[in-house]
Scaffold this motif. Structure first.
Motif, PDB file in Angstrom:
ATOM      1  N   ILE A  27       0.862  -1.176   0.000  1.00 58.41           N
ATOM      2  CA  ILE A  27       0.000   0.000   0.000  1.00 58.41           C
ATOM      3  C   ILE A  27       0.897   1.224   0.000  1.00 58.41           C
ATOM      4  CG2 ILE A  27      -1.747   1.299   1.269  1.00 58.41           C
ATOM      5  CD1 ILE A  27      -2.625  -1.417   2.484  1.00 58.41           C
ATOM      6  N   ARG A  28       0.680   2.093  -0.975  1.00 62.72           N
ATOM      7  CA  ARG A  28       1.421   3.355  -1.056  1.00 62.72           C
ATOM      8  C   ARG A  28       0.491   4.479  -0.613  1.00 62.72           C
ATOM      9  NH1 ARG A  28       6.152   2.384  -3.713  1.00 62.72           N
ATOM     10  NH2 ARG A  28       6.176   0.438  -4.882  1.00 62.72           N
ATOM     11  N   VAL A  29       0.873   5.189   0.444  1.00 64.88           N
ATOM     12  CA  VAL A  29       0.063   6.280   0.978  1.00 64.88           C
ATOM     13  C   VAL A  29       0.496   7.579   0.296  1.00 64.88           C
ATOM     14  CG1 VAL A  29      -0.604   7.572   3.038  1.00 64.88           C
ATOM     15  CG2 VAL A  29      -0.164   5.095   3.193  1.00 64.88           C
ATOM     16  N   TYR A  30      -0.405   8.118  -0.506  1.00 61.01           N
ATOM     17  CA  TYR A  30      -0.148   9.391  -1.188  1.00 61.01           C
ATOM     18  C   TYR A  30      -0.674  10.568  -0.381  1.00 61.01           C
ATOM     19  CZ  TYR A  30       1.350   6.996  -5.425  1.00 61.01           C
ATOM     20  OH  TYR A  30       2.048   6.234  -6.325  1.00 61.01           O
ATOM     21  N   GLU A  31      -1.800  10.366   0.294  1.00 56.20           N
ATOM     22  CA  GLU A  31      -2.402  11.427   1.109  1.00 56.20           C
ATOM     23  C   GLU A  31      -3.083  10.771   2.302  1.00 56.20           C
ATOM     24  OE1 GLU A  31      -3.449  14.413   3.010  1.00 56.20           O
ATOM     25  OE2 GLU A  31      -2.492  14.918   1.107  1.00 56.20           O
ATOM     26  N   ASP A  32      -2.717  11.219   3.495  1.00 52.76           N
ATOM     27  CA  ASP A  32      -3.308  10.642   4.709  1.00 52.76           C
ATOM     28  C   ASP A  32      -4.281  11.591   5.395  1.00 52.76           C
ATOM     29  OD1 ASP A  32      -1.627  12.536   5.802  1.00 52.76           O
ATOM     30  OD2 ASP A  32      -0.421  11.094   6.954  1.00 52.76           O
ATOM     31  N   GLY A  33      -4.667  12.646   4.693  1.00 51.35           N
ATOM     32  CA  GLY A  33      -5.574  13.634   5.259  1.00 51.35           C
ATOM     33  C   GLY A  33      -4.863  14.810   5.883  1.00 51.35           C
ATOM     34  N   SER A  34      -3.545  14.721   6.052  1.00 56.83           N
ATOM     35  CA  SER A  34      -2.807  15.794   6.727  1.00 56.83           C
ATOM     36  C   SER A  34      -2.738  17.079   5.904  1.00 56.83           C
ATOM     37  CB  SER A  34      -1.398  15.320   7.096  1.00 56.83           C
ATOM     38  OG  SER A  34      -0.651  15.000   5.933  1.00 56.83           O
ATOM     39  N   ARG A  35      -2.948  16.980   4.600  1.00 52.25           N
ATOM     40  CA  ARG A  35      -2.920  18.187   3.754  1.00 52.25           C
ATOM     41  C   ARG A  35      -4.309  18.549   3.216  1.00 52.25           C
ATOM     42  NH1 ARG A  35       1.790  15.205   2.635  1.00 52.25           N
ATOM     43  NH2 ARG A  35       0.621  14.011   1.126  1.00 52.25           N
ATOM     44  N   THR A  36      -5.335  17.834   3.689  1.00 48.33           N
ATOM     45  CA  THR A  36      -6.698  18.094   3.205  1.00 48.33           C
ATOM     46  C   THR A  36      -7.665  18.394   4.349  1.00 48.33           C
ATOM     47  OG1 THR A  36      -7.383  15.775   3.313  1.00 48.33           O
ATOM     48  CG2 THR A  36      -6.342  16.523   1.253  1.00 48.33           C
ATOM     49  N   GLY A  37      -7.129  18.727   5.507  1.00 51.62           N
ATOM     50  CA  GLY A  37      -8.012  18.936   6.648  1.00 51.62           C
ATOM     51  C   GLY A  37      -8.758  17.664   7.011  1.00 51.62           C
ATOM     52  N   ASP A  38      -8.161  16.510   6.722  1.00 49.48           N
ATOM     53  CA  ASP A  38      -8.699  15.176   7.001  1.00 49.48           C
ATOM     54  C   ASP A  38      -9.945  14.859   6.168  1.00 49.48           C
ATOM     55  OD1 ASP A  38      -8.271  12.733   8.320  1.00 49.48           O
ATOM     56  OD2 ASP A  38      -9.893  13.180   9.725  1.00 49.48           O
ATOM     57  N   ARG A  39     -10.189  15.620   5.102  1.00 51.71           N
ATOM     58  CA  ARG A  39     -11.380  15.377   4.292  1.00 51.71           C
ATOM     59  C   ARG A  39     -11.232  14.168   3.385  1.00 51.71           C
ATOM     60  NH1 ARG A  39     -10.887  20.732   4.721  1.00 51.71           N
ATOM     61  NH2 ARG A  39      -9.698  20.905   2.797  1.00 51.71           N
ATOM     62  N   VAL A  40     -10.000  13.855   2.939  1.00 56.05           N
ATOM     63  CA  VAL A  40      -9.821  12.714   2.038  1.00 56.05           C
ATOM     64  C   VAL A  40      -8.417  12.133   2.202  1.00 56.05           C
ATOM     65  CG1 VAL A  40      -9.060  14.112   0.048  1.00 56.05           C
ATOM     66  CG2 VAL A  40     -10.152  11.902  -0.346  1.00 56.05           C
ATOM     67  N   GLY A  41      -8.328  10.817   2.067  1.00 54.89           N
ATOM     68  CA  GLY A  41      -7.052  10.107   2.029  1.00 54.89           C
ATOM     69  C   GLY A  41      -6.963   9.392   0.693  1.00 54.89           C
ATOM     70  N   ALA A  42      -5.737   9.147   0.226  1.00 54.70           N
ATOM     71  CA  ALA A  42      -5.551   8.496  -1.070  1.00 54.70           C
ATOM     72  C   ALA A  42      -4.385   7.520  -0.987  1.00 54.70           C
ATOM     73  CB  ALA A  42      -5.281   9.535  -2.150  1.00 54.70           C
ATOM     74  N   ILE A  43      -4.655   6.286  -1.431  1.00 54.16           N
ATOM     75  CA  ILE A  43      -3.628   5.250  -1.409  1.00 54.16           C
ATOM     76  C   ILE A  43      -3.659   4.471  -2.719  1.00 54.16           C
ATOM     77  CG2 ILE A  43      -3.707   5.010   1.105  1.00 54.16           C
ATOM     78  CD1 ILE A  43      -5.358   2.469   0.742  1.00 54.16           C
ATOM     79  N   LEU A  44      -2.568   3.760  -2.981  1.00 49.48           N
ATOM     80  CA  LEU A  44      -2.509   2.831  -4.097  1.00 49.48           C
ATOM     81  C   LEU A  44      -2.351   1.441  -3.510  1.00 49.48           C
ATOM     82  CD1 LEU A  44      -2.344   2.536  -7.233  1.00 49.48           C
ATOM     83  CD2 LEU A  44       0.136   2.443  -6.931  1.00 49.48           C
ATOM     84  N   LEU A  45      -3.290   0.554  -3.848  1.00 51.39           N
ATOM     85  CA  LEU A  45      -3.245  -0.840  -3.403  1.00 51.39           C
ATOM     86  C   LEU A  45      -2.610  -1.664  -4.509  1.00 51.39           C
ATOM     87  CD1 LEU A  45      -6.954  -1.003  -2.245  1.00 51.39           C
ATOM     88  CD2 LEU A  45      -4.979  -0.819  -0.742  1.00 51.39           C
TER      89      LEU A  45
END
Length: 160
Positions: A27-45
């Protein structure tokens, strides 16, 4: 019109993504919510050939979007099995019972997933940490961890 200060944008690269191992899955974590005010996270499975994802489950609070980047991902619900190929998007709203797996026994599959809220990424971090420590979680421990993130097996009622 409100006065706004500069808001930075962020490029998340594959090379800079946090890499987690959960069983045979990467799993590659591209966004954990830390730069979106926790509105969205994004990963590659990244699912190797023939590999299944999580057990059947549903989410109380969050939406998931799965965009197939490579290969074919099979989404399983109580009513159907749906194969999504590269370029296809599967939407999973709160309450939808589902799981997924690599549909191929010979080719890898990659699926870009977003989750709202972003902190859901921490669920994968906790699973990865348990694996690094060599701990095999029991069914009860997995269900407890899932519940911490509003995720439940199909037999749990959808209302508290």
């Amino acid at each position: 019109m409100p006065v706004r200060g500069p808001v930075p944008v962020n490029l998340a690269t594959r090379q800079a993504a946090e890499v987690l191992k959960v069983g045979p899955m990467t799993i590659r974590v591209y966004e954990d919510g830390s730069r979106t005010g926790d509105r969205v996270g994004a990963i590659l499975l990244e699912l190797p050939a023939g590999i299944s994802g999580p057990p059947m489950h549903w989410h109380r609070f969050h939406d998931e979007l799965f965009f197939v980047v490579k290969g074919t991902c099979r989404f399983v619900t109580p009513d159907a099995k749906v194969d999504a190929s590269a370029g296809d998007l599967m939407t999973v709203p709160p309450g939808a019972i589902h799981t997924f797996k690599n549909a191929s026994e010979t080719e890898a599959c990659e699926v870009y997933m977003t989750a709202t809220p972003g902190h859901y990424v921490d669920y994968f971090r906790m699973l990865s940490k348990a694996g690094k420590e060599g701990k095999m979680l029991t069914k009860e421990e997995i269900e407890h961890l899932m519940a911490l993130f509003g995720t439940f097996p199909p037999d749990v009622e959808s209302e508290p």
